[in-house]
Design an enzyme around this catalytic site. Structure first.
Site, short mmCIF file in Angstrom:
data_model
loop_
_atom_site.label_atom_id
_atom_site.label_comp_id
_atom_site.label_asym_id
_atom_site.label_seq_id
_atom_site.Cartn_x
_atom_site.Cartn_y
_atom_site.Cartn_z
N LYS A 106 -0.08 -10.41 9.41
CA LYS A 106 -0.39 -11.82 9.08
C LYS A 106 -0.23 -12.68 10.32
O LYS A 106 0.62 -12.38 11.17
CB LYS A 106 0.62 -12.33 8.04
CG LYS A 106 0.42 -11.85 6.63
CD LYS A 106 1.47 -12.50 5.71
CE LYS A 106 1.42 -11.94 4.31
NZ LYS A 106 0.21 -12.29 3.57
N ARG A 155 0.69 -4.99 -4.92
CA ARG A 155 0.12 -4.20 -6.01
C ARG A 155 0.53 -2.72 -5.89
O ARG A 155 0.62 -2.03 -6.89
CB ARG A 155 -1.40 -4.37 -6.04
CG ARG A 155 -2.10 -3.91 -4.81
CD ARG A 155 -3.51 -4.47 -4.69
NE ARG A 155 -3.51 -5.87 -4.27
CZ ARG A 155 -4.59 -6.61 -4.10
NH1 ARG A 155 -5.78 -6.10 -4.33
NH2 ARG A 155 -4.51 -7.87 -3.70
#
Ligand code: BES
Ligand code: MN
Ligand code: ZN
Length: 478
Positions: A258, A333
Site C-alpha cells: 500500500k 478474505r
C-alpha cells in the site's frame, strides 16, 4: 471512564443537563431567574433546541425534545448533544454531571448519557504522565424514574465494551501483534466470564488453515486463532450465533504494498472487526444476556517479508478449495475464509462477520454506515438493520446477485481472491460466502471503523463500531 448511576435528587450547585419538552425553571434546579430567562430567550428568539450556559462556573445544559418516544434520529441528536456536554464539562474541569429527564421517555436520557460517556473516551496510554491532559469527568448521575437499574447497568457495560474495542484498535502493531490480540481476548474472558481458547501456529498448521497461514508467511510474528464462547445455562437459542472478526493487526498490503498517506498509515485499524467481536462477547457476558454466542478471530499481520505470499500463488484453503491469490492486499478474505469454514462445525443459527474488508465499501457510502450483505433470512437482516438504525450504526444492504460470483472465477484454481474493477465490496462478500453453509451476513466496516478527525461522540481514531450494534441485536433476539 465516566460511570453512570441513578440518583434521587440533584446535589446543590451540581452541573446539570435538563431534558424537557418545553423549558420551565424548577426550584430544585437551583437556577437563577435571570439564567432561566436567558435560556427561555435562546429557545424562543434563536429557536435553539440545545442551550449551554456557564453561570458563575456552574454549567447548565438544556436540551429540548419531542413529547413522543424518541425515534432513532432524535436519539442520535441527543448522543451528539452529549458530546457537546462532555467537551464543555472537561474544558471546565468538571467532575460530574446530573441529567434530569423531564421528557417522560427514558430513551432520550439514555442516549444523552451514552453520548456524554462515549465522548469522554481518551487514548492516553502512550503519553508521558506529565503531558497527559486527562478528562476530569468521571460520574454521570441520572435522575429519571423511567430509567431502570438494568438499563443503566447495561449502558455502563456498552460504554465500557466500546471503549475496550477502541483501545485495541488504537494500539499500533508494535504494541499489539496477533498474540497480544489473542491475550487481550483471554483477559476479556476472565473479566466477563466466558471461555477463550487460543490456537497457536502449530495448531493452525495442523488444522490446515491455508488462508491464514498464507497471509502470515511474510511476517516474523506467528498467527493466532481465537475461539471465544459465551454459553449461559438459560440460553434461548438452540444453535449458536457465530461472530467472526477480521484480525489483521496491521495491513501493509504485503507484496502488493500500500502507499503510506491515508492508506497504510491507517492500517492498525485492520483488526477493528476482531476488536468488535471480542468486545461484544465481553458485553453480552457482563450483561448476562440469555444467548449462546461464539466468537472466532483469525489474526496475523500482513507484511512483505522474505517468504511473503506472492501474487499468482495458489493457496489451498482449510476447506480444501484452491484460491489463485492475485493481490496480497486482498488478505482479509483469505483469513476470514478459514474462520467461516471452521464455523460450520457449530451449525450456526446465523453467522455475522465484521471486517475492515474493502476500500470499495468506504468509497461507496463513506464513514456514515456499514455495508452489509449475505444469505441470512429477511427476518434476520431486518432485525440487524433495525438495530443499526437504533444505535446509529446503520447498515446499507448491498445486492448479492449470482452474477458477482462469476467475477471471482479463476482459470487455474477454484477461485481468485479479487474480482474486477467494479463492485469490489460485493465480490469480497461473495468470496466469503463460498465458505459458508449456514445463514450468513457480512458487515464491511472499512468506512466507520476508524476516523481521522473527531466525529462527535465516536471521537478520533478507533470508533468501536459494531459493539453497540451487536449488543442491541442480541438483547432483542434469541
Ligand atoms: N484493509 C483493507 C481495506 C481497508 C481500506 C480498510 C480502507 C480500512 C480502510 C483491505 O485489506 C484491502 O486492502 N482491500 C483491498 C482489496 C483489493 C486489493 C481487492 C482494497 O480495498 O483496495
Ligand atoms: Mn489489504
Ligand atoms: Zn486489510
Amino acid at each position: 471512564m465516566a460511570t453512570l448511576k441513578k440518583v434521587n435528587s440533584i446535589t446543590k450547585g451540581s452541573d446539570l443537563a435538563i431534558i424537557c419538552t418545553k423549558w420551565s425553571n424548577k426550584p430544585e434546579y437551583g437556577i437563577d431567574n435571570s439564567v432561566s430567562t436567558y435560556i427561555a430567550n435562546e429557545i424562543k428568539e434563536k429557536e435553539k433546541k440545545f442551550v449551554s450556559v456557564n453561570h458563575l462556573g456552574r454549567l447548565i445544559f438544556v436540551t429540548l425534545v419531542d413529547s413522543k418516544k424518541a425515534e432513532a434520529p432524535a436519539k442520535e441528536t441527543q448522543r451528539k448533544n452529549g458530546c457537546a456536554i462532555s467537551d464543555t464539562l472537561n474544558a471546565n474541569k468538571s467532575k460530574q454531571i446530573a441529567i434530569v429527564n423531564e421528557s417522560g421517555h427514558d430513551d432520550y436520557c439514555l442516549a444523552l448519557a451514552e453520548g456524554i460517556a462515549l465522548a469522554n473516551y481518551q487514548f492516553l496510554r502512550h503519553k508521558p504522565s506529565g503531558k497527559k491532559s486527562i478528562n476530569t469527568l468521571n460520574a454521570i448521575s441520572i435522575l429519571d424514574k423511567k430509567c431502570s437499574d438494568k438499563e443503566i447497568s447495561n449502558l455502563n457495560i456498552i460504554v465500557d465494551a466500546t471503549c475496550k474495542a477502541r483501545d485495541l484498535v488504537n494500539e499500533p502493531v508494535n504494541i499489539l501483534n496477533a498474540t497480544d490480540l489473542a491475550n487481550a481476548f483471554k483477559n476479556f474472558g476472565k473479566q466477563a466470564g466466558f471461555k477463550v481458547e487460543i490456537f497457536n501456529k502449530a495448531k493452525i498448521q495442523q488444522l490446515k488453515m491455508g488462508g491464514l497461514l498464507s497471509v502470515n508467511q511474510g511476517s516474523v510474528d506467528p498467527p493466532t486463532f481465537t475461539i471465544m464462547e459465551y454459553k449461559p445455562k438459560n440460553a434461548k437459542n438452540k444453535n449458536p450465533y457465530v461472530l467472526v472478526g477480521k484480525g489483521v493487526v496491521y495491513d501493509t498490503g504485503g507484496l502488493s504494498l500500500k502507499p503510506t498517506p491515508n492508506s497504510m498509515d491507517l492500517m492498525k485499524c485492520d483488526m477493528g472487526g476482531a476488536a468488535a467481536v471480542g468486545a461484544t462477547l465481553y458485553a453480552i457476558a457482563k450483561a448476562k444476556l440469555n444467548v449462546h454466542v461464539i466468537g472466532l478471530v483469525p489474526a496475523t499481520d500482513n507484511r512483505p517479508g522474505f517468504n511473503a505470499f506472492a501474487p499468482g500463488d495458489i493457496i489451498t484453503m482449510m476447506d480444501g478449495s484452491t484460491v489463485e491469490m492475485l493481490n496480497s492486499d486482498a488478505e482479509g478474505r483469505m483469513i476470514l475464509a478459514d474462520a467461516l469454514h471452521y464455523a460450520k462445525r457449530y451449525e450456526p443459527k446465523l453467522t455475522i462477520d465484521l471486517a475492515t474488508l474493502t476500500g470499495a465499501a468506504a468509497a461507496a457510502i463513506g464513514q456514515y454506515g456499514i455495508v452489509g450483505m449475505g444469505t441470512a433470512s429477511e427476518k434476520q437482516k431486518d432485525k440487524l438493520k433495525e438495530s443499526g438504525f437504533n444505535v446509529h450504526e446503520r447498515i446499507a444492504e448491498f445486492p448479492f446477485w449470482d452474477e458477482y460470483d462469476d467475477l471471482m472465477k479463476s482459470d487455474i484454481a477454484d477461485m481468485k481472491n479479487i474480482g474486477g474493477p467494479y463492485g469490489g465490496a460485493i465480490t469480497a462478500g461473495k468470496f466469503l460466502a463460498k465458505f459458508t453453509n449456514y445463514p450468513y451476513f457480512h458487515l464491511d466496516i472499512a468506512g466507520p471503523a476508524f476516523t481521522t478527525g473527531k466525529d462527535s461522540y465516536r471521537g478520533k481514531g478507533g470508533t468501536g463500531v459494531g459493539v453497540r450494534l451487536l449488543f442491541d441485536f442480541f438483547s432483542k433476539n434469541d
